[in-house]
Design a protein around this motif. Sequence first.
Motif, mmCIF file in Angstrom:
data_model
loop_
_atom_site.group_PDB
_atom_site.id
_atom_site.type_symbol
_atom_site.label_atom_id
_atom_site.label_comp_id
_atom_site.label_asym_id
_atom_site.label_seq_id
_atom_site.Cartn_x
_atom_site.Cartn_y
_atom_site.Cartn_z
ATOM 1 N N SER A 124 -36.278 100.505 33.487
ATOM 2 C CA SER A 124 -36.841 99.919 34.717
ATOM 3 C C SER A 124 -36.840 98.395 34.641
ATOM 4 O O SER A 124 -37.774 97.729 35.103
ATOM 5 N N ASN A 170 -36.499 94.566 35.267
ATOM 6 C CA ASN A 170 -36.486 93.677 36.422
ATOM 7 C C ASN A 170 -36.670 92.260 35.900
ATOM 8 O O ASN A 170 -37.633 91.982 35.174
ATOM 9 N N ARG A 173 -40.106 90.767 37.099
ATOM 10 C CA ARG A 173 -41.347 91.552 37.024
ATOM 11 C C ARG A 173 -41.454 92.449 35.798
ATOM 12 O O ARG A 173 -42.555 92.853 35.424
ATOM 13 N N ASN A 217 -39.234 92.147 32.479
ATOM 14 C CA ASN A 217 -38.142 91.767 31.584
ATOM 15 C C ASN A 217 -38.563 91.933 30.120
ATOM 16 O O ASN A 217 -39.627 92.484 29.825
#
Length: 231
Positions: free
Chosen positions: A200, A202, A205, A207
């Motif tokens: 997941s 991002n 948001r 990392n």
Amino acid sequence: MLLALLIAGKLLMKPGGDRPNKEEKITGKQHFWRDKKVKNGYRLQQNLLDDHARILDKDNIRKATGSMSAMEDKFERLASDSFLKPGDVIGVSRKWYDHYGVYIGEGRVIHYADKTKDFGKNVSIYETDLEGFTQGCKDYFVLHFPKAGGPPRKLRSSTDFTENPREGTGIFDFIFKAKYQLFSPEETIKRAKSRLGERSYNLTRNNCEHFALWCKTGVSFSRQVDMALSI
């Protein structure tokens, strides 16, 4: 107004944590320095005039300089068998960014990346060896969390460097708002392993820095993102 400007200027000029250091032999009388700890040939010294500290080796070569909190941590690491400790949040400075992971011991790291590089089409949380994490870079850093709280600082594995890339100092410290607790090394590793296989990622948001800091503090934050957005 003048006082405020002077304080702001001092904060902007004074780097925190592990400051850039050139290894050199300390000679002559050192009137304002006192030994605080001695271990395995290393000496941790404190400056009597401020919170400044430094580390000297058995030949009186300065190996590090910085805040007392950071130097106490680096002193113990330099004086021990290994600079790294299980449960550490570690990182390596690439050309344009820092890459983070969690050191779990025995030369293994859990991080958020592609299997062959930091970014790619198949980014996930997985376990690798230290060499795979650093990608050949000999100088890496460990995050030090000051006893008084506030933003974590980088402790460089190197003892001779002229700059500390992307170290948040000065005005960026005012931007840092995260309130955190520190998990034990065992709990930090357990938290890292609990997310193995996650896909997941991002950049802004969720990392590699968000992941590593969450494992250690319970708070998912990234100073790199915060500073970039603030600028």
